[in-house]
Motif scaffolding. Structure first.
Motif, PDB file in Angstrom:
ATOM      1  N   HIS A 110       7.058   8.738   3.063  1.00 53.85           N
ATOM      2  CA  HIS A 110       5.662   9.162   2.987  1.00 53.85           C
ATOM      3  C   HIS A 110       5.541  10.482   2.226  1.00 53.85           C
ATOM      4  O   HIS A 110       4.651  10.639   1.376  1.00 53.85           O
TER       5      HIS A 110
ATOM      6  N   THR B 198      -3.413   6.328   0.967  1.00 54.84           N
ATOM      7  CA  THR B 198      -2.187   6.261   0.160  1.00 54.84           C
ATOM      8  C   THR B 198      -2.155   4.974  -0.647  1.00 54.84           C
ATOM      9  O   THR B 198      -1.772   4.974  -1.824  1.00 54.84           O
ATOM     10  N   ARG B 199      -2.576   3.877  -0.040  1.00 61.58           N
ATOM     11  CA  ARG B 199      -2.596   2.597  -0.769  1.00 61.58           C
ATOM     12  C   ARG B 199      -3.547   2.675  -1.963  1.00 61.58           C
ATOM     13  O   ARG B 199      -3.229   2.193  -3.057  1.00 61.58           O
TER      14      ARG B 199
ATOM     15  N   CYS C  65       3.715  -1.439   0.600  1.00 56.58           N
ATOM     16  CA  CYS C  65       2.609  -0.852   1.355  1.00 56.58           C
ATOM     17  C   CYS C  65       2.536  -1.443   2.758  1.00 56.58           C
ATOM     18  O   CYS C  65       2.270  -0.717   3.737  1.00 56.58           O
TER      19      CYS C  65
ATOM     20  N   PHE D 275       6.069   8.780  11.432  1.00 55.11           N
ATOM     21  CA  PHE D 275       5.812   7.621  10.589  1.00 55.11           C
ATOM     22  C   PHE D 275       6.903   6.567  10.828  1.00 55.11           C
ATOM     23  O   PHE D 275       8.088   6.876  10.863  1.00 55.11           O
TER      24      PHE D 275
ATOM     25  N   ARG E 228       3.866   0.613   6.015  1.00 52.71           N
ATOM     26  CA  ARG E 228       2.652   0.903   6.784  1.00 52.71           C
ATOM     27  C   ARG E 228       1.916   2.118   6.240  1.00 52.71           C
ATOM     28  O   ARG E 228       1.500   3.014   6.979  1.00 52.71           O
ATOM     29  N   PHE E 229       1.756   2.102   4.918  1.00 56.21           N
ATOM     30  CA  PHE E 229       0.964   3.160   4.297  1.00 56.21           C
ATOM     31  C   PHE E 229      -0.495   3.013   4.716  1.00 56.21           C
ATOM     32  O   PHE E 229      -1.004   1.896   4.856  1.00 56.21           O
ATOM     33  N   GLY E 230      -1.171   4.148   4.875  1.00 58.81           N
ATOM     34  CA  GLY E 230      -2.576   4.127   5.221  1.00 58.81           C
ATOM     35  C   GLY E 230      -3.446   3.783   4.022  1.00 58.81           C
ATOM     36  O   GLY E 230      -2.976   3.749   2.879  1.00 58.81           O
ATOM     37  N   PRO E 231      -4.736   3.538   4.247  1.00 57.82           N
ATOM     38  CA  PRO E 231      -5.624   3.116   3.151  1.00 57.82           C
ATOM     39  C   PRO E 231      -5.742   4.135   2.020  1.00 57.82           C
ATOM     40  O   PRO E 231      -5.846   3.750   0.856  1.00 57.82           O
TER      41      PRO E 231
END
Length: 312
Positions: A47, A296-297, A287, A35, A291-294
């Motif tokens: 993360h 996690t967002r 976010c 990550f 660069r959190f993924g969808p």
């Protein structure tokens, strides 16, 4: 649910006290190093911590919560008492320190009460928060597996090893550690704590320490009546008597190191530690930056009570 679970006191609102650094370190060691943030820096610990925090918030939906971080890595008041305190631990690498800052920012953006101080450790912040909250009708739910924190447990409190799904109250401490909750600091002062580089009394192991405290009740009573130790039905009783006399001052110093302070500064959040308003802009910025993924967002927005609209 673990068999150790103790029934909650329905008349007391729970205050969740999270030993955040424990879960950041666990994520740092367990999450794959794949990550990266927008600057290409590692974010595996962030993360992992975010996943833990989201699971806690989704499961418990706490109205009162404090998340405590260790900032006193070499500036704690205990280092002034004993310079070798935690000297066996290597310093945190810069990439981990950076992630700690992100974890704190994430907690603040979610409206959680983030506690950190340059002279007090997370344990002290948790202890002081619990001490303050009890006078306002709260009971504590300490989210940590750390045995040191068991000394804080009162009749209405519980400790929660989140990873193992085990909860216990003050009455369950003896089955786990061989001594009562109120004796934990004295116990560690006697047998030492290698994790924190606390020496204890040389030659006094965990079993001997537990037997001594079972008989005498406290370190103070033990040292006051040390002549009686030689007559106990205890292997090595005579040698233990000599060691306790010889290392009396060291035992008392060690207890200063193992006793959690209840006087750490807590800031404006005390004493109720109610969740505060979410900072939607800060959450969105994090976010993006992390660069959190969808998924996690979406979970972060839900935990914050915000609508989530994925980018088109």
């Amino acid at each position: 649910m673990s068999a150790e679970t103790t029934p909650a006191a329905p008349s007391r609102a729970p205050l969740y006290l999270v030993d955040a650094s424990l879960y950041v370190f666990r994520a740092w060691h367990s999450m794959p190093d794949e990550f990266r943030d927008a600057d290409g820096q590692p974010t595996n610990a962030v993360h992992g911590f975010a996943r833990f925090l989201l699971e806690l918030l989704e499961r418990e939906r706490p109205r009162h919560i404090a998340v405590a971080f260790d900032e006193a890595l070499d500036s704690c008041f205990r280092n002034a008492l004993y310079p070798a305190y935690k000297a066996n631990r290597p310093p945190a690498p810069e990439e981990l320190k950076r992630q700690f800052a992100h974890c704190k920012a994430l907690g603040e953006a979610l409206g959680l009460n983030v506690l950190a101080h340059g002279e007090y450790e997370a344990d002290d912040l948790i202890g002081s928060a619990l001490h303050a909250a009890r006078t306002h009708g709260h009971r504590g739910v300490i989210v940590s597996a750390d045995k040191d924190l068991s000394q804080l447990l009162d009749a209405h409190d519980e400790q929660w090893d989140f990873a193992r799904g085990q909860r216990w109250g003050a009455a369950g401490v003896k089955a786990r550690h061989g001594v009562e909750a109120r004796q934990i600091a004295d116990y560690l002062a006697l047998c030492g704590d290698a994790v924190d580089n606390i020496p204890g009394v040389p030659g006094i192991g965990a079993k001997t320490a537990a037997v001594l405290l079972s008989h005498f009740g406290s370190l103070d009573a033990l040292l006051e009546r040390v002549d009686e130790v030689a007559f106990l039905r205890l292997r090595g009783a005579a040698q233990a008597t000599v060691r306790l006399r010889l290392h009396r001052e060291q035992a008392l110093l060690c207890r200063q190191l193992t006793t959690i302070s209840l006087e750490a500064p807590l800031g404006a959040a005390a004493p109720a530690f109610a969740r505060t308003a979410v900072d939607a802009d800060a959450l969105l910025s994090l976010c993006e930056r992390l660069r959190f993924g969808p998924l996690t967002r979406r979970r972060l927005h839900a935990a914050a009570g915000l609508d989530y609209a994925p980018a088109q």
